[in-house]
Design a protein around this motif. Structure first.
Motif, short mmCIF file in Angstrom:
data_model
loop_
_atom_site.label_atom_id
_atom_site.label_comp_id
_atom_site.label_asym_id
_atom_site.label_seq_id
_atom_site.Cartn_x
_atom_site.Cartn_y
_atom_site.Cartn_z
N ASN A 115 0.81 -1.22 0.00
CA ASN A 115 0.00 0.00 0.00
C ASN A 115 0.84 1.28 0.00
O ASN A 115 0.49 2.25 0.65
CB ASN A 115 -0.99 0.01 1.17
CG ASN A 115 -1.99 -1.13 1.07
OD1 ASN A 115 -2.45 -1.46 -0.02
ND2 ASN A 115 -2.30 -1.74 2.19
N GLU A 116 1.95 1.25 -0.75
CA GLU A 116 2.79 2.44 -0.88
C GLU A 116 2.29 3.27 -2.06
O GLU A 116 2.05 2.73 -3.14
CB GLU A 116 4.26 2.04 -1.12
CG GLU A 116 4.94 1.50 0.10
CD GLU A 116 5.16 2.54 1.19
OE1 GLU A 116 5.23 3.74 0.90
OE2 GLU A 116 5.24 2.12 2.36
N PRO A 117 2.15 4.58 -1.88
CA PRO A 117 1.72 5.44 -2.98
C PRO A 117 2.73 5.38 -4.13
O PRO A 117 3.95 5.32 -3.91
CB PRO A 117 1.69 6.83 -2.37
CG PRO A 117 1.66 6.63 -0.90
CD PRO A 117 2.34 5.32 -0.64
N CYS A 118 2.23 5.40 -5.36
CA CYS A 118 3.10 5.31 -6.53
C CYS A 118 2.37 5.84 -7.76
O CYS A 118 1.20 6.21 -7.70
CB CYS A 118 3.53 3.87 -6.77
SG CYS A 118 2.17 2.78 -7.22
N LYS A 119 3.09 5.85 -8.87
CA LYS A 119 2.49 6.26 -10.15
C LYS A 119 3.12 5.44 -11.26
O LYS A 119 4.34 5.33 -11.36
CB LYS A 119 2.74 7.74 -10.41
CG LYS A 119 2.17 8.20 -11.73
CD LYS A 119 2.50 9.65 -11.99
CE LYS A 119 2.04 10.02 -13.39
NZ LYS A 119 2.66 11.24 -13.84
N LEU A 120 2.27 4.86 -12.11
CA LEU A 120 2.73 4.17 -13.31
C LEU A 120 2.67 5.14 -14.48
O LEU A 120 1.70 5.89 -14.63
CB LEU A 120 1.82 2.99 -13.64
CG LEU A 120 2.07 1.67 -12.94
CD1 LEU A 120 1.03 0.65 -13.40
CD2 LEU A 120 3.45 1.15 -13.18
N SER A 121 3.70 5.11 -15.31
CA SER A 121 3.73 5.90 -16.53
C SER A 121 4.02 4.95 -17.68
O SER A 121 4.84 4.04 -17.55
CB SER A 121 4.83 6.96 -16.48
OG SER A 121 4.65 7.81 -15.39
N TYR A 122 3.36 5.17 -18.80
CA TYR A 122 3.54 4.34 -19.99
C TYR A 122 4.05 5.21 -21.13
O TYR A 122 3.57 6.31 -21.34
CB TYR A 122 2.22 3.69 -20.41
CG TYR A 122 1.65 2.77 -19.38
CD1 TYR A 122 1.96 1.42 -19.39
CD2 TYR A 122 0.77 3.23 -18.41
CE1 TYR A 122 1.43 0.56 -18.44
CE2 TYR A 122 0.23 2.37 -17.46
CZ TYR A 122 0.56 1.04 -17.49
OH TYR A 122 0.03 0.20 -16.56
N GLU A 123 5.03 4.68 -21.86
CA GLU A 123 5.57 5.40 -22.99
C GLU A 123 5.69 4.43 -24.15
O GLU A 123 6.32 3.38 -24.02
CB GLU A 123 6.95 5.96 -22.63
CG GLU A 123 7.62 6.73 -23.71
CD GLU A 123 8.97 7.25 -23.26
OE1 GLU A 123 9.93 7.08 -24.03
OE2 GLU A 123 9.08 7.80 -22.16
#
Length: 120
Positions: free
Chosen positions: A43-51
């Motif tokens: 439950n750690e905050p994060c962000k996925l980015s796609y390129e």
């Protein structure tokens, strides 16, 4: 004390992640060691980015499209190579594995990911 820059970066996080590893675990009662999956953190905050990256073929064939998946999270979190990383973002849950050394900055880190296909 959390810097203003770190707060700004983390305000962009839209997901949460759980990191699991595979290794030896000793039962405290029986003292028997077995291999099993354990949770390193959750439950750690994060962000996925796609390129998406498109490359043209030298032979005149169809273009090849590949995708780079990058996870952004707090810099103090240690994600070992080969870990299973479960990310839920925008209501979608996916399983990944860490595929490279983290790009660690003062206020965050980026980790390149691949789809999880099993522990190595």
């Amino acid at each position: 004390m959390v810097s203003a820059r770190r707060k700004a970066i983390q305000s962009l996080y839209r997901g949460i992640c759980t990191v699991k590893t595979w290794g030896s675990v000793t039962d405290p009662v029986t003292k028997i060691t077995t291999q099993k999956e354990t949770t390193k953190f959750e439950n750690e905050p994060c962000k996925l980015s796609y390129e998406k990256q498109t490359t043209a073929s030298n032979t005149g064939g169809p273009a090849t499209i590949s995708q780079t998946i990058k996870l952004s999270l707090a810099p103090e979190l240690d994600v070992p190579p080969g870990s299973k990383i479960i990310v839920t973002q925008d209501g979608v849950t996916n399983e990944f594995t860490r595929s490279g050394l983290p790009d660690v900055h003062m206020d965050h880190q980026h980790i390149l990911l691949e789809a999880f296909q099993g522990y190595t």
